[in-house]
Design a protein around this motif. Sequence first.
Motif, PDB file in Angstrom:
ATOM      1  N   UNK A   1       1.016  -7.080   5.145  1.00 33.31           N
ATOM      2  CA  UNK A   1       0.802  -5.728   4.639  1.00 33.31           C
ATOM      3  C   UNK A   1       2.075  -4.917   4.733  1.00 33.31           C
ATOM      4  N   UNK A   2       2.310  -4.148   3.687  1.00 35.33           N
ATOM      5  CA  UNK A   2       3.404  -3.197   3.765  1.00 35.33           C
ATOM      6  C   UNK A   2       2.890  -1.844   3.315  1.00 35.33           C
ATOM      7  N   UNK A   3       2.952  -0.884   4.225  1.00 32.67           N
ATOM      8  CA  UNK A   3       2.562   0.481   3.889  1.00 32.67           C
ATOM      9  C   UNK A   3       3.856   1.263   3.697  1.00 32.67           C
ATOM     10  N   UNK A   4       3.963   1.960   2.593  1.00 34.40           N
ATOM     11  CA  UNK A   4       5.208   2.700   2.404  1.00 34.40           C
ATOM     12  C   UNK A   4       4.978   4.049   1.750  1.00 34.40           C
TER      13      UNK A   4
ATOM     14  N   UNK B   1      -2.977   2.820   8.971  1.00 36.26           N
ATOM     15  CA  UNK B   1      -2.568   1.579   9.640  1.00 36.26           C
ATOM     16  C   UNK B   1      -3.046   0.382   8.834  1.00 36.26           C
ATOM     17  N   UNK B   2      -2.451  -0.746   9.118  1.00 35.17           N
ATOM     18  CA  UNK B   2      -2.782  -1.966   8.371  1.00 35.17           C
ATOM     19  C   UNK B   2      -4.267  -2.264   8.371  1.00 35.17           C
ATOM     20  N   UNK B   3      -4.906  -1.978   9.501  1.00 37.25           N
ATOM     21  CA  UNK B   3      -6.329  -2.265   9.607  1.00 37.25           C
ATOM     22  C   UNK B   3      -7.144  -1.432   8.613  1.00 37.25           C
TER      23      UNK B   3
ATOM     24  N   UNK C   1       0.824  -1.202   0.000  1.00 34.32           N
ATOM     25  CA  UNK C   1       0.000   0.000   0.000  1.00 34.32           C
ATOM     26  C   UNK C   1       0.862   1.257   0.000  1.00 34.32           C
ATOM     27  N   UNK C   2       1.044   1.856  -1.187  1.00 33.74           N
ATOM     28  CA  UNK C   2       1.786   3.116  -1.221  1.00 33.74           C
ATOM     29  C   UNK C   2       0.885   4.274  -0.785  1.00 33.74           C
TER      30      UNK C   2
END
Length: 293
Positions: free
Chosen positions: A182-185, A100-102, A88-89
């Motif tokens: 999940x990866x938020x970046x 947040x991941x949620x 998730x960019x």
Amino acid sequence: MQRDFFEWFFQRDGETIFFGCLVIIATVILFVTIVRFFVGILQFLYRRHASKIYKKVARISENYCHLREINSKYNITSLSNYKYNIMAPVRSLQKYRKTFGEDVIGYYVEQNIGGLRDDIALAIKTMRCYHEYIQEVNLLDFETAKDLLKQKKLSRRKFRRYERKLVKRKTIKDPSSVIAKIEIYYSSPRGKNVYRKTGEYDYGDLAYIYKRWLKKQNYKISARYERSLMSDSLRYDVLRRDNFQCCICGAAKKDGVKLHVDHIVPVSKGGKTTMNNLQTLCERCNVGKSNKL
Ligand SMILES: [Zn+2]
């Protein structure tokens, strides 16, 4: 004798020592290979022996027979393939800090991206089925079947041991392995700084997020239904009850205001379209109220 050997060994020249070492290494390798070979044979014999007993036990065990019936009754598919890797960019650092991941999973569930929502729903259904299945398996009674054992030349203890192992092996394993990584970046405009945070969500987390979404959805549907209940005749009844006056400021139509019929508890919060949840408000008071909520 050992000392003699070492004395002899260290008096030799380099070439003899080299070949001596080779001989020692070759001997060790040969020895290990032979040992492994015999262990292999023993294992093979043991497995063959065990599989014979397993077959025998499987043939006479009522529990095993029953378990197979239960297995075929429940069609439990393994969910081990349900692994999601979500990248998730985000567009700004501020957004990165707030996301947040949620939230990401919530969005994926809402939009059913990659079929995540369907898969979670299926996982929940499967788990419900699996709980029923395990309950039924736990009802298996290991204290039956005596007379057959003598006939088959099996001791009672041995039979139980093998039967339990057999049943354990044949029991379907917990399928709740749907997982989302999940990866938020966020990477700054010139790629100078890259921020990333990761998280892992298991079946329990995903089911929780899904159920929350479902509840919200049901609320939306019931809100639409509640709004549809507002008929002209009901509106009139409310206005007449309130003497055609705003319940907050008392303004009436003759004062040049427009009167609305308002839900005291909003439908979006579970309010019903009934006389005791409705009130007359002028436009100004109604707008003022909705700004507060
Ligand atoms: Zn008013």
